[in-house]
Design an enzyme around this catalytic site. Structure first.
Site, PDB file in Angstrom:
ATOM      1  N   TYR A  47      42.752  27.116  49.385  1.00  0.00           N
ATOM      2  CA  TYR A  47      44.036  26.950  48.680  1.00  0.00           C
ATOM      3  C   TYR A  47      44.895  25.877  49.350  1.00  0.00           C
ATOM      4  CZ  TYR A  47      42.844  31.661  46.870  1.00  0.00           C
ATOM      5  OH  TYR A  47      42.213  32.752  46.318  1.00  0.00           O
ATOM      6  N   LYS A 226      49.632  37.213  41.604  1.00  0.00           N
ATOM      7  CA  LYS A 226      50.329  35.998  42.023  1.00  0.00           C
ATOM      8  C   LYS A 226      51.546  35.768  41.136  1.00  0.00           C
ATOM      9  CE  LYS A 226      50.430  31.135  41.422  1.00  0.00           C
ATOM     10  NZ  LYS A 226      49.898  29.990  40.674  1.00  0.00           N
ATOM     11  N   VAL A 228      55.125  32.911  41.416  1.00  0.00           N
ATOM     12  CA  VAL A 228      56.030  32.079  42.224  1.00  0.00           C
ATOM     13  C   VAL A 228      57.484  32.398  41.891  1.00  0.00           C
ATOM     14  CG1 VAL A 228      54.389  30.177  42.442  1.00  0.00           C
ATOM     15  CG2 VAL A 228      56.000  30.182  40.528  1.00  0.00           C
TER      16      VAL A 228
END
Ligand code: NAD
Length: 270
Positions: A47, A226, A228
Site C-alpha cells: 500500500y 476502509k 477516509v
C-alpha cells in the site's frame, strides 16, 4: 470484542483498513479511528503507506494493534527477513502484532519458504503473530504439513455476497481466524443498497454498513472496513453496538452469490 488466536494472543475484531489511502488520508483516518474507539489498523508493504501509518501511530495516546503484509515481490526466506526489518523501520514499532503473507502466488511456489522466515521472526520475538492472506484451503494445509505451524489468521475477501464458506470451514478446522477484507463489498457491489440490507438497517435504526459489519462480527470474522471519511469511520465502529436477530443473520447469509470482486488467488502470481 477481541478474539483469541491459536498462539495465545488476541486480536480486535474490528479495525481500520488503509488500502489506497494517501499518506495524508492515513494520518487523518487513523487519528479519527483512534478517537472513535478503533484499536487496530491494517496496512501492507504494497500500500506504500506504512511510514504514514507509523507517523499516525506515534501521535496516539494508546497503542494500536498493527498488521502489515509482505509484498508479493519479496517472497522467499532471505527477502522476507530483510523486508520485515524495512517495514518495522517504516512503522516505527518495536514488535509487530501481525505479519501476513499477502498472496500465496501458487505458480511461484515460494510461500512455504517465506513461511519458514515468518516462523523464525516469531520465534525471535520480533512479531507476536504470523498469518496469511488470500490462502485457499490447500495452501493452508501445505503450510501445516511442511512446517507444523498454522497461521493464526487468514485474511480473505469476504462479504455477504461472497461468503467463502469453504475457506471459513478450512480455517476453522485448523484453528485459523478468518479476517474479512472488502467487508463492505468495497461499496461497489451494490451490497449497501441491497433491499435486504436496507430493510434490516431500517428495522434497527442503523445504517447498511453497520448491518453488514454486525453480520461479520456475529459470525466470528475479524473485519477491517476502509474509510477516509471521519463520519463513516465513526459510523462503521457503531456496528459493535448493533445486535442482529437470528432471522436477520439468516437473511444476510442467504445473500451469497459466490462472486468475488478480486482475482482468484490462483491467478495472482506477481
Ligand atoms: P471495503 O469493503 O472496506 O470498502 C471500502 C469502501 O467502502 C470505501 O472506499 C468507501 O467508499 C466505502 N465505505 C466505507 N464505509 C462506508 C459507509 N459507512 N457507508 C458507505 N460506504 C462506505 O473494501 P477494502 O478497502 O477493499 O477492504 C478493507 C481493507 O481490507 C483495506 O483497506 C485493506 O486494509 C484490506 N484489504 C486487503 C486485501 C488483501 O489482499 N489482503 C485486499 C483488499 C483490501
Amino acid at each position: 470484542m477481541d478474539l483469541s488466536l491459536s498462539d495465545g494472543t488476541t486480536i480486535p475484531q474490528l479495525g481500520l483498513g488503509v488500502f489506497r489511502m494517501s499518506d495524508e488520508q492515513v494520518e487523518t483516518a487513523v487519528a479519527a479511528a483512534a478517537q472513535a474507539g478503533y484499536r487496530m489498523v491494517d496496512t501492507a508493504q504494497g500500500y506504500d503507506n506504512e511510514a504514514a501509518v507509523g507517523r499516525a501511530l506515534a501521535r496516539l495516546d494508546a497503542p494500536m494493534y498493527v498488521t502489515t503484509k509482505l509484498r508479493n515481490d519479496f517472497q522467499g526466506y532471505d527477502s522476507a527477513l530483510r523486508e520485515f526489518d524495512a517495514s518495522m523501520a517504516r512503522l516505527g514499532v518495536d514488535v509487530l502484532d501481525l505479519f501476513l503473507i499477502h498472496w500465496p502466488m501458487p505458480a511461484r511456489d515460494l510461500y512455504v519458504e517465506t513461511w519458514k522466515a515468518f516462523v523464525r521472526l516469531q520465534a525471535e520475538g520480533r512479531v507476536r503473530s504470523i498469518g496469511v492472506s488470500n490462502f485457499q484451503p490447500e495452501h493452508l494445509r501445505r503450510l501445516v504439513d511442511e512446517t507444523g505451524v498454522a497461521p493464526v489468521v487468514n485474511q480473505v475477501e469476504l462479504h455477504p455476497y461472497f461468503q467463502q464458506v469453504e475457506v471459513r470451514a478450512a480455517d476453522a478446522a485448523l484453528g485459523v481466524v478468518t479476517e474479512a477484507w472488502g467487508p463492505l463489498g468495497q461499496a461497489k457491489t451494490g451490497l449497501l443498497s441491497d433491499e435486504v440490507v436496507v430493510r434490516i438497517a431500517q428495522a434497527h435504526e442503523a445504517t447498511p454498513a453497520q448491518v453488514v459489519l454486525a453480520w461479520h462480527l456475529a459470525i466470528g470474522n475479524v473485519a477491517i472496513p476502509k474509510s477516509v471519511t471521519p463520519t463513516r469511520i465513526v459510523e462503521n465502529f457503531g456496528a459493535v453496538r448493533l445486535s442482529l436477530t437470528a432471522a436477520d443473520l439468516a437473511d444476510l447469509t442467504a445473500l451469497d452469490t459466490g462472486s468475488r470482486i478480486s482475482a482468484s488467488p490462483y491467478d495472482v502470481n506477481d
